[in-house]
Each structure stands twice: as structure tokens, then as C-alpha cells.
Design a protein around this motif. Structure first.
Motif, PDB file in Angstrom:
ATOM      1  N   SER A  33       0.836  -1.200   0.000  1.00 15.24           N
ATOM      2  CA  SER A  33       0.000   0.000   0.000  1.00 15.24           C
ATOM      3  C   SER A  33       0.872   1.252   0.000  1.00 15.24           C
ATOM      4  CB  SER A  33      -0.901   0.012   1.228  1.00 15.24           C
ATOM      5  OG  SER A  33      -1.532   1.263   1.383  1.00 15.24           O
ATOM      6  N   GLU A 279      -9.654   0.715  -3.026  1.00 14.39           N
ATOM      7  CA  GLU A 279     -10.180  -0.011  -1.869  1.00 14.39           C
ATOM      8  C   GLU A 279     -11.701   0.175  -1.753  1.00 14.39           C
ATOM      9  OE1 GLU A 279      -7.779   1.695   1.151  1.00 14.39           O
ATOM     10  OE2 GLU A 279      -6.012   0.454   0.691  1.00 14.39           O
ATOM     11  N   ASN A 282     -13.338  -1.890  -4.486  1.00 16.49           N
ATOM     12  CA  ASN A 282     -13.276  -3.300  -4.124  1.00 16.49           C
ATOM     13  C   ASN A 282     -14.410  -3.679  -3.180  1.00 16.49           C
ATOM     14  OD1 ASN A 282     -12.078  -5.331  -1.820  1.00 16.49           O
ATOM     15  ND2 ASN A 282     -11.464  -5.956  -3.873  1.00 16.49           N
ATOM     16  N   THR A 309      -5.828  -4.550  -6.004  1.00 21.81           N
ATOM     17  CA  THR A 309      -6.934  -4.302  -5.085  1.00 21.81           C
ATOM     18  C   THR A 309      -8.268  -4.350  -5.802  1.00 21.81           C
ATOM     19  OG1 THR A 309      -5.515  -2.936  -3.667  1.00 21.81           O
ATOM     20  CG2 THR A 309      -7.889  -2.650  -3.436  1.00 21.81           C
TER      21      THR A 309
END
Length: 372
Positions: A33, A279, A282, A309
Motif C-alpha cells: 500500500s 479499496e 473493491n 486491489t
């Protein structure tokens, strides 16, 4: 003189090892990340260049017939996962053209429940021209390919060729979703045009960003699918690169250094923004109750945290499923960048995946044929 050549020899080994080390680190960039690792996103960004440099290194050691050729080979093989996301056999077959068998399949299965063709294209505001020429040419080409669902990023609307004109040109896709920017925001426009009815739909915005995503549910002969169209945080590399070049021309070392640091800081800030956006997407993908398609301009390579991701555990990369040849989607930077994608859940069976080389934008479109 002999000592000098020996020094060069050992330096060559050292540089080969350092290059290989950075390249191997790139294999793990997708797991790092940007919030936790500052350097890894940059390594992932330049991974195509690092791999090419290792190829040159392998050739060098092969010509010299030295055992050190194993070092770049290990670095290249260590990135096999990345390589399969930009190279699919047969290597001599171009990924810029459709497979002729899939074209025949599409013609034979048109109107049946199983055949579906989707395209995604960052049209760069149709090259910011006002006559509608680019839009008309793109629409004609996509009709020829038999595209059923057409996703746009940077769907530029201007006063001379407005939304009504765009709808007329794209009338072959009678159902559409062109979300408006919320009050006070100036988003980079997204759009979806479809031959099939669009049911539920929603715009997804991000804090401190002009980029956005959307999702919509599409009824395909009684079967509902959920489509995500994304344009994740722009890199702003071109703008910052021009600024850096201007400072370099000024022949001021301090100013050039500040510009370079500003460029690096800007890139890292955008890495973090894209990661947060990925994120969020996702989470939305995980919550989808239907067969799912995810497409758009991710502004990220297949080596990136963003790609990993968004793809997650639920989705497959359409290029790995049914692509062929070498895949790139950004028309500049020596054709090294694949940043536009179509991902799909397991309910879809890939038939063909290609990226036509069109001159109407700085990106190429991506087209995927599949069965549901």
C-alpha cells in the motif's frame, strides 16, 4: 590497465545485481500500500523499464559468455505474474486486432443470450474538437465490432457539440447513463451507452478528486449484470513533467531540484488517492449480488497495488482470460503502459480481448467479447 578492466568487471556485476534487486522488488509492488511504502509504488511504476534493462543485461552477459547472466534471468522470471498481464501467446499475434474467430462468433450469436461485447475508452474529451468528427468515427467503428455496452471516460461535453448531439451519434445504444457532476464539483465525465436496458445506477465520487466511478445494473435478456465504470485518480505526470522541463531550461539547480521533489510528492499523493479509491471500489464489487464487469482507466499498471486491489479475489483479468499478443493501452511513453482494463467475475467466459490502435485519444480502447 588490467586492474582497471577488472574493476569495471566487478562494477558490472554489482550494477547487474542492484538492477535485479529493484526489479524483483517490483514483483511485490502490488501488495504494498502506498500509505505504508513510499518507494514500492515508484518501483511498480517503472517496472516495464526495469524489465527491459534486465533484458539488455542478459544479452550483455550472454555475449560475454559469463555465468552472471542468471542474475537478470532470475529478475525477469520473478516478475512472471506481471509478464502474463501484458503478454499472452501467441506472441506474434497482435493484441490490437480482434481474433477473426471471435468476430465470426459475434456475428453468428448476435441476438442470442450468450454473446456479449463490451468496450471501454478514455476518449480524452474526443480530442477536444467541436465538430463531432471523433465521436462519429468512434461510434461507427464500435458498431462495426458489434459492441453491446460502451463505457466512456473523459466523456467531454461542450457547447458546440453537446449532450443531445452525442446521444444522436450514439443512438445505436438507446440506453445510457451520463451522470451529472454534483453541485460545486467539476468531475471528469463518465458515461455508459448500452443496447440493453439500464436499471439501477449510481455515481461514485471521491474526496479531493475530479475523478469518479459509477455502477449500473443492466438487464441482458432477463439476466441482470452489474457494471462498474472507473476513471481513477489521474497521474498528472504530463503536467508536472512540463513544469520540470521548464525549470531545467532555466539552468537553476535549486529550482530544478524543487520541481523534481514536487513531481515525486505529487506522484506519491496520487498513488495514495488511487489506492483509497481502489479499496472503495473493491468493497462495492464484493457487495455486488450479480455477475460483475469492471472496466475503465485505472491510471495504474498491472504491477500496482491499485490493479491488485480492484481485481481482488472475485475478478479475472480479461486479457489473461482470452487475450493474445502484447497489450498496451496508453499510446505514448513508447507503448509501455497498460492502464485500461476490463475485469470480470467467473460467470463470464472470455472469448476475445483486444485493444484497437485508434488515433482519437491518448488512450486506445479495450474491447472484450464474452459469453454469459
Amino acid at each position: 590497465m588490467k586492474a582497471f578492466y577488472r574493476l569495471l568487471y566487478y562494477l558490472s556485476i554489482l550494477l547487474t545485481s542492484i538492477l535485479a534487486g529493484f526489479t524483483l522488488a517490483g514483483a511485490f509492488a502490488g501488495d504494498a500500500s502506498p500509505d505504508s511504502f513510499t518507494l514500492m509504488p515508484f518501483i511498480g511504476l517503472i517496472l516495464p523499464v526495469l524489465l527491459l534493462a534486465n533484458v539488455v543485461s542478459a544479452i550483455y552477459w550472454t555475449v560475454r559468455w559469463r555465468c552472471w547472466v542468471f542474475i537478470p534471468f532470475i529478475a525477469i522470471l520473478g516478475n512472471w505474474g506481471y509478464l502474463t498481464r501484458v503478454l499472452q501467446s501467441p506472441l506474434f499475434d497482435s493484441a490490437s486486432q480482434p481474433n477473426t474467430e471471435s468476430l465470426s462468433l459475434k456475428k453468428n450469436e448476435r441476438g442470442t443470450e450468450s454473446a456479449l461485447t463490451i468496450a471501454t475508452y478514455n476518449v480524452n474529451s474526443f480530442n477536444r474538437e467541436h465538430t463531432g468528427f471523433s465521436c462519429k468515427e468512434i461510434a461507427a467503428y464500435m458498431k462495426e465490432l458489434g459492441v453491446d455496452i460502451f463505457c466512456f471516460q473523459e466523456f467531454g461535453i461542450n457547447h458546440e457539440f453537446g449532450i443531445d448531439s452525442l446521444r444522436t451519434v450514439l443512438s445505436g445504444w438507446p440506453y445510457y447513463y451520463v451522470p451529472s457532476s454534483p453541485a460545486g464539483e467539476n468531475l471528469l465525465q463518465l458515461a455508459v451507452f448500452s443496447r440493453y436496458p439500464i436499471k439501477e445506477k449510481q455515481l461514485v465520487t471521491y474526496p479531493n478528486s475530479n475523478n469518479c466511478s459509477l455502477w449500473c445494473d443492466i438487464d441482458i435478456n432477463g439476466q441482470t449484470i452489474r457494471l462498474f465504470n472507473n476513471h481513477l485518480q489521474t497521474t498528472e505526470v504530463s503536467r508536472n513533467k512540463r513544469k520540470l522541463e521548464k525549470e531545467l531550461r532555466a539552468d537553476d539547480t535549486d529550482r530544478a531540484e524543487r520541481a523534481a521533489l514536487t513531481l515525486a510528492d505529487g506522484l506519491h499523493e496520487n498513488f495514495k488517492k488511487r489506492a483509497a479509491q481502489a479499496e472503495h471500489i473493491n468493497q462495492l464489487i464484493s457487495a455486488s449480488p450479480y455477475p460483475t464487469l469492471v472496466c475503465g482507466d485505472f491510471n495504474s499498471l498491472p504491477s500496482s497495488y491499485v490493479y491488485q486491489t480492484v481485481k481482488g479475489e472475485k475478478l479475472n483479468d480479461g486479457f489473461q482470460t482470452c487475450g493474445h499478443g502484447y497489450m498496451y493501452t496508453f499510446r505514448y511513453f513508447k507503448h509501455l503502459l497498460r492502464i485500461d482494463y476490463i475485469l470480470h467475475s467467473s460467470e463470464f467466459q472470455g472469448v476475445d480481448y483486444f485493444s484497437p490502435d485508434l488515433e482519437y485519444s491518448d488512450h486506445n480502447p479495450v474491447v472484450m467479447r464474452m459469453r454469459l
